[in-house]
Design a protein around this motif. Structure first.
Motif: not given
Length: 955
Positions: A37-66
């Motif tokens: 199973k392909l899953c793990g933690y990555l940082n994702k760039l999110t937010g707007k304006g001065p609050l824009r920055g990286f946040k830790t997210r748990w990513f999981v790949y779903d093979p049924r729908k890619c």
């Protein structure tokens, strides 16, 4: 860039991505599916304006729908969003921050960050591979429902799905892809193993910083602030339980130190020393001889003795202060011991005075009780008084002496306290002097460090002056070497990405052309059908004038019927994309759509029924149900399925074909979990071994019924079919588990349906759940007592829910149990069309036998008006035998079962079962008595007459 709707945080706080194992995953046993199973933690760039920055997210790949789903935490049920990998392209830049890469989809860009370059390349390669595998699955673009998972589900239908979906990859293309591939490892930061890694938690750095901060605060609370509010401790020493320890100075209102208990003082004299130090001094010299040695800077003098410490190098004042403090400490300890001894002596004297007073009072009472004026002379009376006066005088003198002694002790105590206070003041002054000396030492230590650093820099500069060009060239060479390696990896990745995107684009173009060809073929097919339909209408409308015209019309109609009865055979299958024939030889469950042994009229009716079922499966309602299941399974991606009202509603709407194996397995395991937990894991294999070693009375009947189970299903149609051996194993294992039943006709069909979606062991436990959990006792025994009871319960429910139809059947003396008995015994197998059958089984495996009553009543309600129109018992009974095969609209039937039949409490069914069970038992007892009477009479009649042969009668 794509924005996420959740709140933004400080970018600096989440600028680093840490793949982590932060939660307990249930049942992570390290199976192959879980490891892959392909899953793990990555940082994702999110937010707007001065609050824009990286946040830790748990990513999981779903093979049924890619899809690549991302969650806030692994425990979350609902994803924050998803990335469509099937149409995405990937890129990264060597010159930017390490671990950054981009995913470009239609109209969106996602900037992600991995903890390091190795993990980033592993993610990119895995996503490329998943996209390639998904794109090579045929039918995923054209299917209305979500594609079948890359790992096909279990059961006999899994092989059909695997053969239909998986295409053989192009060997040359795979070799070219492997040339550009770089072997990468997730380094424990990708996959389910990353979930339980405490060293890689996303907040591990923050938690460690907080931990260090709390440690620093705790340690600072033991440091005495000196002048200027800074810690003047020498930089050459580190904290230890054996080092100097600066503690807070005593406040002005601190009460005088209380000595420890006498027992504790006598056990360990060091306790007194420790208490006194803590109360009066700011330094702890519990073990001054074991202080750490200073850290020596410089080279070539590593064997310096302890006498060369910075403290001793600054003169002998510090050592003199140490000696003075130690002597003062010993004197204070001696004074405290004297004070304690005086206190003990004073307490003992007080106790003695108290005892003397008690003795005096008791003697006075005795004397008064013994002396009386009537029996005692005057002389003896005067003598006794003199003795008492002497004794009192002696006691008074002793009391005066003790009081004087106590006053002396009190004066000594006051003097000792004053002396102690003066000593404390002296120690405070000495402590101030020591603080000043420590500041001086620290200043000198700083000077020494600066001088050592300068000398080291001068040595380095002198070494560089000898070969400056060689060192610079080596550094530049190393930098260029690292850059070259990074650009090589980037080049290989981008070449592979370009190659795959080119192939995917070509595949999309070929798929588009194939779809255009298919559309053209379907249009031509439609024109042919319309033309034949018009010819048929013209032939029917034109009156027949002669026999030749009648013959021509018959030939035309015969040709039209032959064309209409053509189905897509497995031996003459067309191009996988070009399938103008809407009806194949077998449906998705393996049942034959148009039976061969039937006549043309029945074949035409079967094909019409298959076309109607296919059109119903393509309705918007069916598509909506599939989407709901996809969303539900996406929610349960991070957790196990649990029984809930939401899942119950989904089960009642039917489980999609590609999810049925997983859902059925969950339902079966839920009902038999307690049984399986009490048995060994190889219980099923042990039953099979027993069946192979020992003969079973049910073996013969099982063998006879194997080919008669589902003859119209390709998985059980011949002895060589792949389902026959599995069905044999399940039935034999069950016969050994439940010898009271052994084998009953009907169990074979239940097991055969379960094997279509489950493996052997799960199908065995499904049969156990139906017989031992769902159905009452004696349901599959020789008497079929439970089945007979349910027929009477059904008749009562029909009287309550369908009163008109019940009265109609009663009027014409129609016994519906002749038809419905088999419905209950095999749960509608071979009674309804396959699409409705499996939807009934979905709800049945989740809710239990109540579903059979619901659908039995719903089937009658569906055709209630047709039954009421029939006015003949034979016609009604004939219609009863096949009316269920004419019901095709599963949605309408399920609405009747779960809406029109409400309320439908299980307690009502149980009460009616109990009531009818006693009646059926009484009837069976009476029938058994009648049978025994009949047998005795027949034996008597046979004994009283002589039997003759047919030849004798003729003669």
């Amino acid at each position: 860039m794509h924005e996420e709707d959740d709140s933004a945080a400080n970018p600096s706080r989440n600028s680093r991505i840490l793949a982590t194992r932060s939660f307990d995953v249930p049942d992570c046993d390290g199976t192959k599916d879980q490891d892959a199973k392909l899953c793990g933690y990555l940082n994702k760039l999110t937010g707007k304006g001065p609050l824009r920055g990286f946040k830790t997210r748990w990513f999981v790949y779903d093979p049924r729908k890619c899809y690549l789903y991302y969650f806030k935490t692994p425990q979350d049920a609902l994803p924050l969003g998803h990335i469509e990998i099937a149409d995405a392209c990937f890129s990264y830049d060597v010159e930017v921050e390490e671990g950054l890469f981009e995913i470009h989809t239609e109209g969106k860009e996602f900037l992600l960050k991995a903890p390091n370059r190795q993990v980033m390349q592993y993610w990119l390669q895995q996503l490329q591979q998943k996209r390639w595998e998904f794109s090579n699955m045929s039918g995923h673009r054209e299917s209305w429902c979500s594609p079948t998972p890359f790992h096909p589900h279990t059961g006999l239908v899994a092989k059909d799905a695997e053969a239909m979906i998986c295409e053989k990859p192009n060997e040359s293309m795979e070799s070219v892809r492997s040339d550009f591939a770089v072997e990468m490892d997730g380094d424990g930061l990708v996959g389910l193993q990353s979930v339980r890694n405490p060293a890689a938690q996303p907040n591990a750095a923050l938690n460690s910083l907080r931990h260090w901060g709390s440690e620093i605060r705790n340690s600072m609370s033991h440091l005495r602030p000196s002048r200027g509010g800074e810690n003047r401790r020498s930089v050459f020493y580190t904290a230890s339980s054996e080092d100097w320890e600066m503690v807070d100075p005593p406040s002005k209102d601190t009460p005088e130190h209380k000595p420890p208990p006498d027992g504790q003082r006598r056990e360990s004299p060091s306790h007194v020393q420790r208490y006194s130090i803590g109360s009066a001094f700011t330094f702890d010299f519990r073990n001054p001889s074991r202080m750490k040695r200073p850290f020596h800077m410089g080279s070539g003098k590593t064997n310096r003795s302890a006498e060369s410490s910075p403290v001793e190098c600054n003169g002998t004042k510090t050592s003199e202060l140490h000696l003075r403090i130690q002597s003062q400490q010993e004197e204070i300890n001696h004074l405290q011991e004297q004070e304690n001894q005086l206190r003990e002596e004073l307490s003992s004297q007080k106790e003695l005075v108290r005892l003397l007073q008690q003795t005096l009072r008791s003697s006075q009472c005795d004397w008064r009780s013994t002396v009386s004026p009537g029996n005692m002379g005057l002389h003896s009376h005067n003598q006794a008084e003199n003795e008492v006066d002497k004794a009192l005088a002696e006691r008074d003198s002793q009391i005066k002496d003790l009081c004087g002694h106590m006053e002396k002790l009190a004066l000594e105590k006051e003097s000792l306290q004053q002396e102690l206070k003066s000593l404390k003041n002296k120690v405070g002054e000495i402590n101030e002097q020591l603080g000043m000396l420590m500041e001086t030492i620290q200043a000198k230590d700083e000077v020494i460090m600066k001088l050592s650093q300068q000398s080291g820099d001068e040595g380095t500069q002198s070494a560089e002056c000898n070969s400056p060009s060689a060192t610079k060239e080596q550094q530049e060479f190393n930098i260029l070497k690292d850059s070259l390696q990074g650009y090589k990896s980037q080049n290989n990745f981008l070449n592979k990405e370009i190659l795959e995107l080119t192939v995917l684009r070509r595949n999309a173009e070929s798929r588009e052309k194939a779809l255009e060809a298919k559309c053209t073929s379907l249009e031509a097919k439609l024109c042919q059908v319309e033309s034949k339909y018009l010819v048929l209408l013209q032939e029917v409308k034109t009156p027949v004038c002669s026999s030749s015209e009648q013959t021509d019309r018959g030939e035309v109609i015969t040709r039209l019927l032959e064309d209409a009865l053509q189905v897509e055979s497995a031996d003459h299958q067309e191009h996988p994309i070009l399938k103008p024939n809407a009806v194949s030889e077998y449906d998705v469950y393996g049942f034959k759509t148009v039976p061969e042994e039937e006549d043309d009229e029945e074949k035409l009716e079967a094909k019409k029924r298959a076309l109607d079922l296919k059109s119903l499966s393509l309705t918007d309602q069916e598509t909506s149900v599939r989407v709901k299941w996809d969303n539900y399974l996406a929610i349960t991606m991070n957790r196990e399925m649990v029984r809930s009202p939401e899942l119950k509603a989904l089960m009642r709407s039917g489980v999609p074909h590609n999810h049925r194996s997983k859902v059925w397995s969950f339902c079966v395991n839920f009902h038999v979990k307690k049984m399986r937990d009490d048995l060994p894991k190889d219980y099923y294999q042990n039953l099979l071994s027993t069946a192979n070693e020992k003969p079973n009375p049910a073996c013969k009947q099982i063998e006879l019924d194997l080919l008669r189970t589902l003859p119209n299903n390709k998985h059980y149609s011949s002895p060589d079919s792949d389902g026959i051996q599995k069905l044999r194993n399940v039935l034999l294992a069950f016969s050994w588990r439940n010898p009271d039943i052994g084998y009953c006709q009907g169990l074979n069909r239940l097991a055969a349906i379960a094997l279509l979606y489950l493996d052997q062991e799960d199908a065995f436990w499904c049969l156990v759940a139906i017989v031992e959990v769902f159905m009452p006792r004696d349901y599959y025994t020789k008497t079929l007592l439970g089945s007979q009871v349910d027929q009477r319960v059904l008749k009562d429910l029909m009287y309550e829910k369908l009163p008109r139809l019940h009265a109609h059947f009663e009027q014409y003396k129609v016994d519906t149990s002749l038809i419905t008995f088999n419905w209950f015994l095999v749960v509608f197998v071979d009674s309804v069309v396959s699409d409705i059958l499996f939807k009934i089984w979905d709800a049945f495996l989740y809710e239990g036998p109540k579903i059979i009553f619901r659908f039995a009543l719903a089937l009658f309600k569906y055709k209630e008006e047709e039954f009421l129109k029939l006015q003949d018992p034979m016609t009604i009974f004939k219609y009863l035998r096949y009316f269920t095969r004419t019901i095709l609209d599963a949605r309408k039937l399920m609405s009747m079962a779960f809406v029109d039949m409400n309320p439908f409490p299980l307690r009502q069914i149980q009460n009616r079962r109990t009531f009818h069970l006693e009646k059926v038992r009484l009837e069976l007892t009476e029938l058994e008595a009648i049978r025994q009477t009949f047998l005795r009479e027949r034996e008597t009649n046979l004994d009283g007459r002589t039997l003759i042969s047919d030849d004798e009668e003729d003669s």
